[in-house]
Design a protein around this motif. Structure first.
Motif, PDB file in Angstrom:
ATOM      1  N   SER A  43     127.710 -29.616   3.858  1.00 14.08           N
ATOM      2  CA  SER A  43     128.422 -28.991   4.980  1.00 14.08           C
ATOM      3  C   SER A  43     127.458 -28.447   6.025  1.00 14.08           C
ATOM      4  O   SER A  43     127.362 -27.237   6.266  1.00 14.08           O
ATOM      5  N   THR A  44     126.762 -29.355   6.682  1.00 13.42           N
ATOM      6  CA  THR A  44     125.795 -28.980   7.707  1.00 13.42           C
ATOM      7  C   THR A  44     126.481 -28.818   9.058  1.00 13.42           C
ATOM      8  O   THR A  44     127.659 -29.148   9.231  1.00 13.42           O
ATOM      9  N   ARG A  45     125.730 -28.335  10.028  1.00  9.94           N
ATOM     10  CA  ARG A  45     126.277 -28.120  11.366  1.00  9.94           C
ATOM     11  C   ARG A  45     126.718 -29.423  12.025  1.00  9.94           C
ATOM     12  O   ARG A  45     127.641 -29.433  12.848  1.00  9.94           O
ATOM     13  N   THR A  48     131.112 -33.175   9.400  1.00 12.28           N
ATOM     14  CA  THR A  48     132.438 -32.740   8.963  1.00 12.28           C
ATOM     15  C   THR A  48     132.695 -33.414   7.626  1.00 12.28           C
ATOM     16  O   THR A  48     132.596 -34.640   7.514  1.00 12.28           O
ATOM     17  N   VAL A 380     122.537 -28.481   3.630  1.00 16.81           N
ATOM     18  CA  VAL A 380     122.457 -27.101   4.128  1.00 16.81           C
ATOM     19  C   VAL A 380     121.149 -26.436   3.747  1.00 16.81           C
ATOM     20  O   VAL A 380     120.841 -25.339   4.221  1.00 16.81           O
ATOM     21  N   GLU A 385     119.277 -25.319   8.788  1.00 18.20           N
ATOM     22  CA  GLU A 385     120.634 -25.348   8.251  1.00 18.20           C
ATOM     23  C   GLU A 385     120.864 -24.174   7.304  1.00 18.20           C
ATOM     24  O   GLU A 385     119.918 -23.589   6.779  1.00 18.20           O
ATOM     25  N   ALA A 389     128.760 -20.977   7.072  1.00 19.93           N
ATOM     26  CA  ALA A 389     130.119 -21.349   7.490  1.00 19.93           C
ATOM     27  C   ALA A 389     130.966 -21.742   6.286  1.00 19.93           C
ATOM     28  O   ALA A 389     132.133 -21.335   6.175  1.00 19.93           O
TER      29      ALA A 389
END
Length: 428
Positions: A43-45, A48, A380, A385, A389
């Motif tokens: 779940s990196t920036r 999705t 992440v 990262e 979130a």
């Protein structure tokens, strides 16, 4: 933005009504631990990640599904467990047929063998078995299954650099089928890497006695489990048994008693005394495990839930799955064939030393990340990262607690009424 479809039975941030949740765990709550762990890691920036595809092998029109996935996503990630078992053969073949029709990269994370505990001692003829059985497949059945496994692996490797397997036994098995050893990465179980490279588990504090809080991962298919449970219940009044399979969960939540197959009397005692508990959320399970003094038992992911909670945990090894991962990760364990009598929880506590687990953890974690990077996946834990979130999205789920069996008939009826309402509003 990289669009990733990840094989998972439910979205990690979702909070479900207890009865509805029993239909969204993939048959066993342990399935959520490794899927959610991979979900968090990816779940990196710039990505999705969507959970789904858990029942892709049951689709009537896999070609249409494959075309849709290829058009909507950039990567399919398949966290898996003991999917090389004989009982999963037909489903594995369906997954192979689906993957063969995909036009995007496919990465398999943490797939493993399922056979007897001594299979590693006879590497020349490794045959898969069934969960809870001490028998392996006959030669003809094994040959058919091996062909399915090879087809699945070939389909994956045509769309990835390597396949990530649980341990050395699984790697040896695949190499015996002719798979290129350079494309089989031993990565262990992704569940254990949930919290990143600095995760620590505390040591056993003091003596484990009658006032201690003990969690027991029960699997009554295993020889000796009933006798162990009976002794543990006598000696530890605060002992609780988290149920993992969906049928038992529905028994706890709604009084819907599982049908078929005899069960030991101790299971009914556990239900009657409200020692059986069910966690609608795996995050609540982990947090509860972190408040126990010790976790013991036969359940692999029951043990891992304890480790993720930071609690010392001891695994009773009874098959290739439990042995492979216990040895690879340095999880404190005892092989059941080495037991000469029914052990006490206190005896297992004395054998529980987390030193080896911590010594191995950095190398195991870096091997896992190297595998993901090799297959074009950012995490992440990479520079720039973090998982803030994702962690914020599961904050509410982490506050959920367990459900006990209803104490009265009225309680059972109330839960059944809630079940009807859940179905009426589309949540099963």
């Amino acid at each position: 933005m990289t669009r990733i479809l990840l094989r998972g039975a439910q979205d990690p941030a979702r909070v479900l009504e207890p009865y509805a949740s029993t239909f969204a765990v993939g048959g066993n709550t342990g399935n959520l631990l490794y899927a959610h762990a991979v979900h968090r890691t990816l779940s990196t920036r710039a990505a999705t990640v969507r959970a789904g595809a858990f029942k892709a092998h049951l689709l009537d029109d896999p070609a249409a599904w494959a075309a849709k996935v290829s058009s909507r996503y950039d990567h399919l990630v398949l966290p898996m467990s003991n999917a090389f078992r004989i009982g999963f053969s037909s489903y594995l073949e369906r997954y192979a047929a689906i993957i063969e029709q995909l036009d995007i990269p496919v990465t398999v994370v943490g797939i493993g063998a399922q056979t007897t505990a001594d299979a590693a001692d006879h590497p020349a003829d490794i045959r898969m078995g069934r969960t809870g059985s001490e028998k392996v497949a006959a030669a003809a059945e094994a040959a058919r299954h091996n062909a399915v496994v090879r087809r699945f692996v070939d389909a994956v490797l045509a769309r990835s650099e390597s396949i990530g397997v649980r341990g050395e036994l699984t790697r040896t098995y695949l190499v015996s089928l002719g798979v290129d050893p350079g494309r089989v990465d031993v990565i262990g179980c992704p569940s254990l890497f949930m919290w990143g490279p600095h995760h620590r588990v505390r040591e056993v504090a003091g003596t484990i006695g009658r006032r201690s809080h003990v969690g027991f991962g029960a699997d009554f298919r295993v020889d000796g489990a009933t006798a162990f449970a009976e002794r543990a219940l006598r000696e530890h009044p605060r002992l609780l048994v988290p149920v993992q399979d969906s049928r038992s969960a529905r028994w706890v939540v709604a009084g819907k008693e599982p049908q078929g197959g005899a069960r030991p009397e101790v299971v009914d005692d556990l239900f009657r005394t409200r020692r059986l508990v069910y966690f609608p959320s795996p995050w609540g399970w982990i947090d509860w495990a972190g408040r126990q003094d010790l976790l013991v038992g036969y359940r692999l992911h029951g043990t891992i839930a304890g480790l993720l909670g930071g609690t010392p945990s001891h695994l009773l090894v009874h098959d290739s799955r439990t042995r492979e991962l216990a040895e690879l990760h340095g999880i404190p364990h005892t092989r059941i064939e080495d037991l000469t009598s029914v052990p006490s929880v206190a005896e297992l506590a004395e054998r529980t030393d987390m030193t080896r687990f911590h010594e191995l953890f950095p190398d195991r974690f870096h091997a896992y990340l190297a595998f993901l990077h090799r297959n074009g996946l950012r995490t992440v834990h990479d520079d720039g990262e973090d998982a803030s979130a994702f962690d914020a999205s599961i904050a509410r789920a982490r506050t959920t607690s367990f459900v006990r069996p209803a104490r009265t008939r009225a309680g059972v009826q109330a839960r059944r009424a809630r079940r009807v309402l859940a179905r009426r509003f589309g949540r099963r």
